[in-house]
Design a protein around this motif. Sequence first.
Motif, PDB file in Angstrom:
ATOM      1  N   GLN A  65       0.836  -1.194   0.000  1.00  0.00           N
ATOM      2  CA  GLN A  65       0.000   0.000   0.000  1.00  0.00           C
ATOM      3  C   GLN A  65       0.875   1.248   0.000  1.00  0.00           C
ATOM      4  O   GLN A  65       2.023   1.214   0.429  1.00  0.00           O
ATOM      5  N   ARG A  66       0.310   2.336  -0.513  1.00  0.00           N
ATOM      6  CA  ARG A  66       1.024   3.603  -0.580  1.00  0.00           C
ATOM      7  C   ARG A  66       0.088   4.729  -0.157  1.00  0.00           C
ATOM      8  O   ARG A  66      -1.131   4.620  -0.331  1.00  0.00           O
ATOM      9  N   PRO A  67       0.641   5.824   0.367  1.00  0.00           N
ATOM     10  CA  PRO A  67      -0.223   6.934   0.782  1.00  0.00           C
ATOM     11  C   PRO A  67      -0.721   7.732  -0.426  1.00  0.00           C
ATOM     12  O   PRO A  67      -0.016   7.889  -1.424  1.00  0.00           O
ATOM     13  N   VAL A  68      -1.946   8.207  -0.342  1.00  0.00           N
ATOM     14  CA  VAL A  68      -2.522   9.091  -1.349  1.00  0.00           C
ATOM     15  C   VAL A  68      -3.216  10.244  -0.638  1.00  0.00           C
ATOM     16  O   VAL A  68      -3.547  10.156   0.546  1.00  0.00           O
ATOM     17  N   GLN A  69      -3.432  11.321  -1.363  1.00  0.00           N
ATOM     18  CA  GLN A  69      -4.259  12.410  -0.875  1.00  0.00           C
ATOM     19  C   GLN A  69      -5.707  12.077  -1.215  1.00  0.00           C
ATOM     20  O   GLN A  69      -6.101  12.112  -2.379  1.00  0.00           O
ATOM     21  N   MET A  70      -6.474  11.701  -0.199  1.00  0.00           N
ATOM     22  CA  MET A  70      -7.836  11.226  -0.394  1.00  0.00           C
ATOM     23  C   MET A  70      -8.835  12.369  -0.200  1.00  0.00           C
ATOM     24  O   MET A  70      -8.895  12.978   0.863  1.00  0.00           O
ATOM     25  N   MET A  71      -9.603  12.642  -1.243  1.00  0.00           N
ATOM     26  CA  MET A  71     -10.661  13.647  -1.163  1.00  0.00           C
ATOM     27  C   MET A  71     -11.898  13.019  -0.537  1.00  0.00           C
ATOM     28  O   MET A  71     -12.094  11.804  -0.603  1.00  0.00           O
ATOM     29  N   PHE A  72     -12.737  13.861   0.068  1.00  0.00           N
ATOM     30  CA  PHE A  72     -13.962  13.352   0.686  1.00  0.00           C
ATOM     31  C   PHE A  72     -15.101  14.346   0.517  1.00  0.00           C
ATOM     32  O   PHE A  72     -14.905  15.561   0.608  1.00  0.00           O
ATOM     33  N   GLN A  73     -16.276  13.813   0.252  1.00  0.00           N
ATOM     34  CA  GLN A  73     -17.496  14.601   0.328  1.00  0.00           C
ATOM     35  C   GLN A  73     -18.678  13.664   0.519  1.00  0.00           C
ATOM     36  O   GLN A  73     -18.643  12.484   0.155  1.00  0.00           O
ATOM     37  N   GLU A  74     -19.711  14.203   1.113  1.00  0.00           N
ATOM     38  CA  GLU A  74     -20.973  13.484   1.263  1.00  0.00           C
ATOM     39  C   GLU A  74     -22.033  14.260   0.505  1.00  0.00           C
ATOM     40  O   GLU A  74     -22.309  15.422   0.799  1.00  0.00           O
ATOM     41  N   SER A  75     -22.595  13.629  -0.517  1.00  0.00           N
ATOM     42  CA  SER A  75     -23.573  14.310  -1.355  1.00  0.00           C
ATOM     43  C   SER A  75     -24.446  13.251  -2.033  1.00  0.00           C
ATOM     44  O   SER A  75     -24.287  12.044  -1.809  1.00  0.00           O
ATOM     45  N   ARG A  76     -25.358  13.713  -2.885  1.00  0.00           N
ATOM     46  CA  ARG A  76     -26.259  12.803  -3.586  1.00  0.00           C
ATOM     47  C   ARG A  76     -25.702  12.492  -4.969  1.00  0.00           C
ATOM     48  O   ARG A  76     -25.481  13.390  -5.780  1.00  0.00           O
ATOM     49  N   PHE A  77     -25.469  11.202  -5.206  1.00  0.00           N
ATOM     50  CA  PHE A  77     -24.955  10.746  -6.486  1.00  0.00           C
ATOM     51  C   PHE A  77     -25.720   9.497  -6.909  1.00  0.00           C
ATOM     52  O   PHE A  77     -26.353   8.816  -6.091  1.00  0.00           O
ATOM     53  N   HIS A  78     -25.633   9.190  -8.202  1.00  0.00           N
ATOM     54  CA  HIS A  78     -26.194   7.939  -8.698  1.00  0.00           C
ATOM     55  C   HIS A  78     -25.212   6.808  -8.396  1.00  0.00           C
ATOM     56  O   HIS A  78     -24.022   6.891  -8.707  1.00  0.00           O
ATOM     57  N   LEU A  79     -25.746   5.731  -7.832  1.00  0.00           N
ATOM     58  CA  LEU A  79     -24.913   4.622  -7.377  1.00  0.00           C
ATOM     59  C   LEU A  79     -25.648   3.309  -7.622  1.00  0.00           C
ATOM     60  O   LEU A  79     -26.880   3.243  -7.522  1.00  0.00           O
ATOM     61  N   THR A  80     -24.889   2.274  -7.965  1.00  0.00           N
ATOM     62  CA  THR A  80     -25.469   0.938  -8.081  1.00  0.00           C
ATOM     63  C   THR A  80     -24.415  -0.094  -7.710  1.00  0.00           C
ATOM     64  O   THR A  80     -23.234   0.238  -7.534  1.00  0.00           O
ATOM     65  N   TYR A  81     -24.855  -1.337  -7.610  1.00  0.00           N
ATOM     66  CA  TYR A  81     -23.945  -2.442  -7.337  1.00  0.00           C
ATOM     67  C   TYR A  81     -24.162  -3.515  -8.397  1.00  0.00           C
ATOM     68  O   TYR A  81     -25.307  -3.912  -8.669  1.00  0.00           O
ATOM     69  N   VAL A  82     -23.072  -3.969  -9.009  1.00  0.00           N
ATOM     70  CA  VAL A  82     -23.137  -4.981 -10.064  1.00  0.00           C
ATOM     71  C   VAL A  82     -22.670  -6.305  -9.479  1.00  0.00           C
ATOM     72  O   VAL A  82     -21.477  -6.520  -9.234  1.00  0.00           O
TER      73      VAL A  82
END
Length: 217
Positions: free
Chosen positions: A34-51
């Motif tokens: 594993q390696r470190p990354v700059q992780m962005m975050f937000q909580e909002s309404r988006f279209h999402l599904t599971y395949v």
Amino acid sequence: MVLVNAIYFKGRWSEEFDKENTMEMPFKINKKEQRPVQMMFQESRFHLTYVEEVRAQVLEMPYADLELSLVILLPDDGVDLDSVEKTLTFEKFLTWTQPRRMTKTNVEVFLPKFKLEEDYDMGPVLQYLGMADAFQAGRADFSALSPEPELCLSKFVHKSFVEVNEEGTEAAAASAAVIAECCLVDEPRFCADHPFLFFIRHNKASSLLFCGRFCRP
């Protein structure tokens, strides 16, 4: 003779990430690394599904004008990205991302900032796909471009670039020749802390302008 084709895209998110929420987090390249990354975050309404077929979440993040979207296909943690790629076809992608199969809901989104740049020698690929005559003197036909009878392609190169950050996405590319129903729970979490596929899609035409994989920071 060199033939060049180029495309450029720069889009701002419909819902931008707050830079103050960006933090360092580990990105799991595989089970051992594993390696470190700059992780962005937000909580909002988006279209999402599971395949269920490929055991992956699909998230759509629109850009400001809603004409284009970034679509991210994130396998479950532990699912090999190569196996997803072998299953994926354009027809399946269209099926999985149909509006009726995706639910707009509040989502906690963790997405790494990333910048990718790559060069490709497309000659062998094009010849494998059946474009062989263009690379052979005496068989190539470029008479619409030049009266020179012996013209043929000696090389076909492609270069691409994409950057994703809090404000949006910037992407460019140039070429030169020398589903299952979604099953969601309240406040789902979409955490792209392991390899995923991404696509920049023109929504009305359902055409893909860019696509790629992010698997190693």
